[in-house]
Every structure is written in C-alpha cells, then in structure tokens.
Design an enzyme around this catalytic site. Sequence first.
Site, mmCIF file in Angstrom:
data_model
loop_
_atom_site.group_PDB
_atom_site.id
_atom_site.type_symbol
_atom_site.label_atom_id
_atom_site.label_comp_id
_atom_site.label_asym_id
_atom_site.label_seq_id
_atom_site.Cartn_x
_atom_site.Cartn_y
_atom_site.Cartn_z
ATOM 1 N N SER A 272 -56.278 -81.006 2.007
ATOM 2 C CA SER A 272 -55.809 -80.362 3.562
ATOM 3 C C SER A 272 -54.631 -79.534 2.777
ATOM 4 C CB SER A 272 -54.869 -82.012 3.511
ATOM 5 O OG SER A 272 -54.253 -81.378 5.131
ATOM 6 N N ASP A 367 -63.445 -81.679 12.035
ATOM 7 C CA ASP A 367 -61.640 -82.031 11.551
ATOM 8 C C ASP A 367 -60.937 -81.583 12.639
ATOM 9 O OD1 ASP A 367 -59.367 -81.603 10.781
ATOM 10 O OD2 ASP A 367 -60.070 -80.868 8.483
ATOM 11 N N HIS A 401 -61.312 -85.330 9.498
ATOM 12 C CA HIS A 401 -59.828 -84.642 8.481
ATOM 13 C C HIS A 401 -60.132 -85.349 7.633
ATOM 14 C CE1 HIS A 401 -56.714 -81.728 6.867
ATOM 15 N NE2 HIS A 401 -56.535 -83.178 6.834
#
Length: 462
Positions: A272, A367, A401
Amino acid sequence: MTAVVSCDQSVRNTSDLLNSTLPLGTKSNLVKKTTVVSEEMASQIRVKLLPRAKCLFDEPVQVKVAGLRSRQVVTMRARLTDEKGVVFSSSATYRADGSGEVDLERDPSLRGSYVGVEPMGLLWSMRADTLQKRFQKNNSLNPQVVKFSVLEEEGEGRILAEVTNERVFIGKGVTRLRVKEGNIRGVLFTPPGEGPFPAVLDLYTLGGGLSEKRASLLASRGFVVLTVAAYGYDDMPKKIQEVQLDYFEEAMQFLKKLDKVGSKGVGVLSLSKTGDVALSMASYLAGVDAVVWINGCCANTLFPLYYKKSLLHPGLLFDMSRMIPTESGFGIVKNVINNPLAEENQATLIPIEKAKGHFLFVAAEDDLNWDSKAHMDELVERLKRHGKMNFESVCYPGAGHYLEPPYGPYCRSSIHYIAGTTVMWGGEPRSHAAAEVHMWKKIQEFFRSHLSCNDTQGTAKL
C-alpha cells in the site's frame, strides 16, 4: 463397518421397543442403554491435523475426520481469537464417505462459509463476530491458536470431536530482537545458523505500530528481516507531516552491517502506501537490490518526501468527496486519490528508471483502495520507455487490497486509518486466498534470486 451397522440396528430396535407397551422401569433402562451406545460412538470420532497439529502460520494442514457413521453429515467449524480479543469463526457441512471419514483435501463442502473442495477453506473464510474488524496479529511471540470442531449436522449441535491447531510465527532457532539504535525503531528477526543470509527490510506499515507477522515468517524461511515504522511506534512522534528517506537509509545500513547478512544489497518488502517509499528507496538510495511492491501507487502519496533536507517529491493528495457510498454504508475510496499522470501532479511521480535493482510488482485487480493495476501498468510502461527490463509483474483477478501471508481470515471491510471511515477493500474470498498462497511463494523466490548469498543455510523448522 460391522460395528457401525450393529450400533444403528441397536438404536432402531430400542426405538421400536420404546413405542410398545412396556413397564416404566424397562423403558428407562433402555433409554440409558441407548445413551451409552451414542456416547460410545461419539468417543470413537477423531479429528486429525496432518502432518502435525503445530505448524508455521503460512503452512497448510490437512484436516481429516474418522469414526463417523457411513455417509453421516456433520458440520466442521474453525474458531480463533486474535490479540485484540476479536473472535473469528467459520463453518462448513460435509458428508462422510462409506467408511465414515471426511478429508477436506478430497471432500466438498455442501454449504456454509464456502462450498466445494477447499482444503484450507475453514481458515480463510473465517469472519469476525464484530463487524468491520481485520484480523490482528502483530506480536510474533504468541502463536495463533485455531480450534477445529466436528459437530452434529445442525451448526450449533453437539460437539463430537475437537483438535487445536497451534500456528506459530517464529520457527525454531529464529531470534527476535527489539531495535532502538540511532533513529531506528523496529524488530529484527534472524534465522538459526551462521549464515550468510540475505537481508530484507519489511515496510508493512509506515506508522501507527508494527506488524511482525511477515518479518518473522520470512526469517523462518532463511532471511534476516528488519521491520520498522516511521512514526507512532515506541518513542517516535505520534504523527508526521513529511517522510524522510534518510530514516530508511539508516535502517538499510544497519541491516548490511550485521554479521549474518551475506547479500551485498538489501531487499525491500512493501504494501500500500509503503509501496511508493520502496520505489523511492530503489530510485535514490544505493544498495537496494530487490523491491516487492504490493498494491501501491506509482507516485509519492500523502506526505512530501525529503532526502538530506531537500524535497524530492510533494505528496499526491486525495479528495474524499469522490468516495462512493454503498448500500452497506461502507465507502469505496478507489477513486479518491488524485491522478498522478495529470500535468499538475507530475512532480509526484517517482523516477524508478534510475533504480539499479529489480522489481516485483504485485497488483490485485479488485483492489478498492486505489487502482493498483493501473499504477502497476504505469510503472511497467515507464521502465519499458527507458529500456529497462529489470522487473516482474503479476496480477490477481478477484483479489483485494490486503494481500498478506496466506491462511489468515479474509477481510472484506474495516476502518481506513487515513480516510477515517469504514471502507471496502475488495476481493472475493476464495480468489483472494489463492492469490496470497501464490504471492507468498513468489516473494521468497524473487528475493532468493536477487539477494543471493554464498553458502546460505536452510530455513528454520518447528
């Protein structure tokens, strides 16, 4: 087999007798006898975990049940409590074969948390009993205990057998050391043996605490791993307004000086927001030989990035008014980040063509935090435009994600620490779980390929 038929016949005969006219005392004795027979049958039921009941967290186990009646239908359940006290559980219904056995590697779930043949389905399909909670396991010292239960057909029926699976995060001989040296705050994991070993800097999160899970498991696979935070941990500032690349350079130098480290350069593992930190390290710092970028951005996000007191990149900002509400009340923030390719945001783009090391780009196509696939495509195209082929890329359809080490509960939604609200992370549980298994093996292969050491010792064992 003969014994099962005998027990079934005994119960049927008793039922017929109870429906006839007999003295009260006789009926009572028959009820007691039937209960004893049922209890004896239950005591013969066994649930086994193969090859053993204790394993590393990232290892699969084979779940088998024996001693059931032929074709008996039972409910399998898994339950755990994470370090925040949140209970996660799953259940699935199975039909035993003619020998009274259930094997999750062979038999399909008929209904429940998942359907079909899913050997580790009871683990990845677990859901929290409290809404919007992610599975938390930041402290590697305590194993994660999962209880597998076999119940009568009804989901909350009588428990017939149970077994405990102890899923540990640190292999035998791996050492754990809190690091507080200079500006560095983190935890160091070192494999057993003299080495030399390849070195990895784990950037699981930029701040707000540490998660030791990835670092400890990688160390158990033969890497020296330092996991660090940039703020919000130990005596560090609770919040930051900017990111200093000098801090991560200091962490790299610390790693490279360790006696057991044999790789010339360091690997960086990100996720991330830390994905753009890892890209910047590879672009501006010497000695970054391998970067794993997981569901990140192609630009520097949120905070301005400095190196030796000079601004490298402003932070790419976001607009929460673009969040999409859902019927469940949770937001989709995929489009709130500004476009890094827009002319006004060009200064946020990271010049990865300057990097001398290798990249592994990992993108989940579902995601919902941001468009990781589009960011990965831009990174790949940028390298190709500059004649660079120092990369590998992999996409996972149906994954969300939070791609992590495998066999943990899938998280559908939880609080976003930047957005400050509950958001959807994307992904379909089965596809997401399969992606984590593949990705985790791919990461280890990538680091071993580009952080090679002479005479590297094997991985840790339980």
